[in-house]
Design a protein around this motif. Structure first.
Motif, PDB file in Angstrom:
ATOM      1  N   LEU A   1       0.825  -1.209   0.000  1.00 12.66           N
ATOM      2  CA  LEU A   1       0.000   0.000   0.000  1.00 12.66           C
ATOM      3  C   LEU A   1       0.861   1.262   0.000  1.00 12.66           C
ATOM      4  CD1 LEU A   1      -2.868   1.178   0.165  1.00 12.66           C
ATOM      5  CD2 LEU A   1      -2.608   1.145   2.637  1.00 12.66           C
ATOM      6  N   ALA A   2       1.898   1.284   0.819  1.00 12.26           N
ATOM      7  CA  ALA A   2       2.788   2.447   0.856  1.00 12.26           C
ATOM      8  C   ALA A   2       3.520   2.609  -0.469  1.00 12.26           C
ATOM      9  CB  ALA A   2       3.784   2.308   2.005  1.00 12.26           C
ATOM     10  N   GLY A   3       3.941   1.510  -1.059  1.00 14.67           N
ATOM     11  CA  GLY A   3       4.640   1.583  -2.346  1.00 14.67           C
ATOM     12  C   GLY A   3       3.768   2.127  -3.453  1.00 14.67           C
ATOM     13  N   VAL A   4       2.571   1.600  -3.583  1.00 15.01           N
ATOM     14  CA  VAL A   4       1.661   2.080  -4.617  1.00 15.01           C
ATOM     15  C   VAL A   4       1.263   3.532  -4.355  1.00 15.01           C
ATOM     16  CG1 VAL A   4      -0.625   1.735  -5.626  1.00 15.01           C
ATOM     17  CG2 VAL A   4       0.849  -0.218  -5.214  1.00 15.01           C
ATOM     18  N   SER A   5       1.064   3.889  -3.103  1.00 16.52           N
ATOM     19  CA  SER A   5       0.718   5.275  -2.776  1.00 16.52           C
ATOM     20  C   SER A   5       1.836   6.236  -3.159  1.00 16.52           C
ATOM     21  CB  SER A   5       0.425   5.411  -1.287  1.00 16.52           C
ATOM     22  OG  SER A   5      -0.682   4.631  -0.931  1.00 16.52           O
ATOM     23  N   LEU A   6       3.076   5.857  -2.908  1.00 13.72           N
ATOM     24  CA  LEU A   6       4.198   6.717  -3.269  1.00 13.72           C
ATOM     25  C   LEU A   6       4.376   6.823  -4.777  1.00 13.72           C
ATOM     26  CD1 LEU A   6       6.826   5.748  -0.556  1.00 13.72           C
ATOM     27  CD2 LEU A   6       5.712   7.959  -0.849  1.00 13.72           C
ATOM     28  N   ILE A   7       3.995   5.783  -5.504  1.00 16.50           N
ATOM     29  CA  ILE A   7       4.076   5.837  -6.964  1.00 16.50           C
ATOM     30  C   ILE A   7       2.984   6.739  -7.532  1.00 16.50           C
ATOM     31  CG2 ILE A   7       3.816   4.482  -9.082  1.00 16.50           C
ATOM     32  CD1 ILE A   7       5.117   2.130  -7.534  1.00 16.50           C
ATOM     33  N   VAL A   8       1.779   6.656  -6.999  1.00 19.16           N
ATOM     34  CA  VAL A   8       0.641   7.407  -7.532  1.00 19.16           C
ATOM     35  C   VAL A   8       0.653   8.865  -7.071  1.00 19.16           C
ATOM     36  CG1 VAL A   8      -1.890   7.542  -7.466  1.00 19.16           C
ATOM     37  CG2 VAL A   8      -0.771   5.354  -7.783  1.00 19.16           C
ATOM     38  N   TRP A   9       1.187   9.153  -5.912  1.00 21.20           N
ATOM     39  CA  TRP A   9       1.143  10.489  -5.318  1.00 21.20           C
ATOM     40  C   TRP A   9       1.632  11.600  -6.256  1.00 21.20           C
ATOM     41  CZ3 TRP A   9       5.420  12.842  -2.172  1.00 21.20           C
ATOM     42  CH2 TRP A   9       5.040  14.058  -1.622  1.00 21.20           C
ATOM     43  N   PRO A  10       2.789  11.455  -6.936  1.00 21.31           N
ATOM     44  CA  PRO A  10       3.214  12.548  -7.822  1.00 21.31           C
ATOM     45  C   PRO A  10       2.267  12.777  -9.003  1.00 21.31           C
ATOM     46  CG  PRO A  10       5.049  11.084  -7.372  1.00 21.31           C
ATOM     47  CD  PRO A  10       3.825  10.437  -6.830  1.00 21.31           C
ATOM     48  N   GLN A  11       1.502  11.773  -9.387  1.00 22.36           N
ATOM     49  CA  GLN A  11       0.603  11.894 -10.532  1.00 22.36           C
ATOM     50  C   GLN A  11      -0.699  12.618 -10.191  1.00 22.36           C
ATOM     51  OE1 GLN A  11       2.010  10.941 -13.334  1.00 22.36           O
ATOM     52  NE2 GLN A  11       3.742  10.206 -12.119  1.00 22.36           N
ATOM     53  N   LEU A  12      -0.965  12.846  -8.920  1.00 23.14           N
ATOM     54  CA  LEU A  12      -2.216  13.484  -8.524  1.00 23.14           C
ATOM     55  C   LEU A  12      -2.278  14.953  -8.911  1.00 23.14           C
ATOM     56  CD1 LEU A  12      -2.771  11.913  -5.011  1.00 23.14           C
ATOM     57  CD2 LEU A  12      -3.901  11.313  -7.142  1.00 23.14           C
ATOM     58  N   GLY A  13      -1.153  15.626  -8.923  1.00 29.48           N
ATOM     59  CA  GLY A  13      -1.128  17.021  -9.316  1.00 29.48           C
ATOM     60  C   GLY A  13      -1.607  17.945  -8.218  1.00 29.48           C
ATOM     61  N   THR A  14      -1.887  19.190  -8.622  1.00 29.51           N
ATOM     62  CA  THR A  14      -2.313  20.200  -7.658  1.00 29.51           C
ATOM     63  C   THR A  14      -3.631  20.827  -8.087  1.00 29.51           C
ATOM     64  OG1 THR A  14      -1.022  21.871  -8.832  1.00 29.51           O
ATOM     65  CG2 THR A  14       0.050  20.746  -6.978  1.00 29.51           C
ATOM     66  N   GLY A  15      -4.427  20.120  -8.873  1.00 28.92           N
ATOM     67  CA  GLY A  15      -5.671  20.664  -9.389  1.00 28.92           C
ATOM     68  C   GLY A  15      -6.739  20.874  -8.341  1.00 28.92           C
ATOM     69  N   ILE A  16      -6.740  20.110  -7.286  1.00 31.82           N
ATOM     70  CA  ILE A  16      -7.747  20.219  -6.243  1.00 31.82           C
ATOM     71  C   ILE A  16      -7.090  20.858  -5.030  1.00 31.82           C
ATOM     72  CG2 ILE A  16      -9.305  18.962  -4.726  1.00 31.82           C
ATOM     73  CD1 ILE A  16      -9.430  16.790  -6.878  1.00 31.82           C
ATOM     74  N   THR A  17      -7.641  21.978  -4.611  1.00 33.52           N
ATOM     75  CA  THR A  17      -7.101  22.664  -3.442  1.00 33.52           C
ATOM     76  C   THR A  17      -8.238  22.966  -2.466  1.00 33.52           C
ATOM     77  OG1 THR A  17      -7.340  24.814  -4.505  1.00 33.52           O
ATOM     78  CG2 THR A  17      -5.208  23.733  -4.720  1.00 33.52           C
ATOM     79  N   ALA A  18      -7.909  23.095  -1.213  1.00 32.51           N
ATOM     80  CA  ALA A  18      -8.905  23.387  -0.187  1.00 32.51           C
ATOM     81  C   ALA A  18      -9.066  24.893  -0.052  1.00 32.51           C
ATOM     82  CB  ALA A  18      -8.485  22.783   1.137  1.00 32.51           C
ATOM     83  N   ARG A  19     -10.283  25.331   0.163  1.00 32.29           N
ATOM     84  CA  ARG A  19     -10.572  26.741   0.411  1.00 32.29           C
ATOM     85  C   ARG A  19     -10.967  26.906   1.875  1.00 32.29           C
ATOM     86  NH1 ARG A  19     -14.260  29.364  -4.275  1.00 32.29           N
ATOM     87  NH2 ARG A  19     -13.014  28.705  -6.044  1.00 32.29           N
ATOM     88  N   GLY A  20     -10.647  28.042   2.417  1.00 34.62           N
ATOM     89  CA  GLY A  20     -11.052  28.344   3.777  1.00 34.62           C
ATOM     90  C   GLY A  20     -12.533  28.682   3.842  1.00 34.62           C
ATOM     91  N   CYS A  21     -13.124  28.541   4.988  1.00 37.99           N
ATOM     92  CA  CYS A  21     -14.533  28.880   5.176  1.00 37.99           C
ATOM     93  C   CYS A  21     -14.715  30.393   5.147  1.00 37.99           C
ATOM     94  CB  CYS A  21     -15.042  28.338   6.512  1.00 37.99           C
ATOM     95  SG  CYS A  21     -15.030  26.563   6.580  1.00 37.99           S
ATOM     96  N   ARG A  22     -15.807  30.846   4.563  1.00 41.56           N
ATOM     97  CA  ARG A  22     -16.055  32.293   4.480  1.00 41.56           C
ATOM     98  C   ARG A  22     -17.092  32.712   5.469  1.00 41.56           C
ATOM     99  NH1 ARG A  22     -15.861  33.933  -1.805  1.00 41.56           N
ATOM    100  NH2 ARG A  22     -13.977  32.793  -2.244  1.00 41.56           N
TER     101      ARG A  22
END
Length: 99
Positions: free
Chosen positions: A78-99
């Protein structure tokens, strides 16, 4: 640069987990992998030191050792596959603060 490091580490973890599983399932008495051997040594030392004492715990030591080994293999995979996939996720989804 850190993405290459995580990918290489992920490949190493995945190969280690798959190799341990392969050696334990197909050649259970011929070869012990380094991780399985370490888990066995630690478990037997705990039994000898008396940390796991009493008849009820000794009877369950075999099944507990098998479950511990399988959890170690699964964690490596699980850790190995997660480390392989992690760089491919990108930065397209970001969290916004509550308004």
């Amino acid at each position: 640069m850190q993405f290459w490091i995580s990918t290489v580490a992920g490949v190493a973890f995945t190969i280690a987990g798959a190799g341990e599983t392969f050696m334990a399932v197909l050649y259970p008495r011929a070869i012990n992998g380094p991780i399985t051997a370490t888990v066995n040594r630690v478990f037997h030392r705990l039994l000898k030191l008396g940390w796991i004492a009493g008849c009820r715990f000794i009877v369950a030591a075999g099944p507990a050792l098998i479950v511990t080994q399988v959890l170690c293999w699964a964690t490596l995979l699980l850790a190995g596959v997660s480390l392989i996939v992690w760089p491919q996720l990108g930065t397209g989804i970001t969290a916004r603060g509550c308004r």
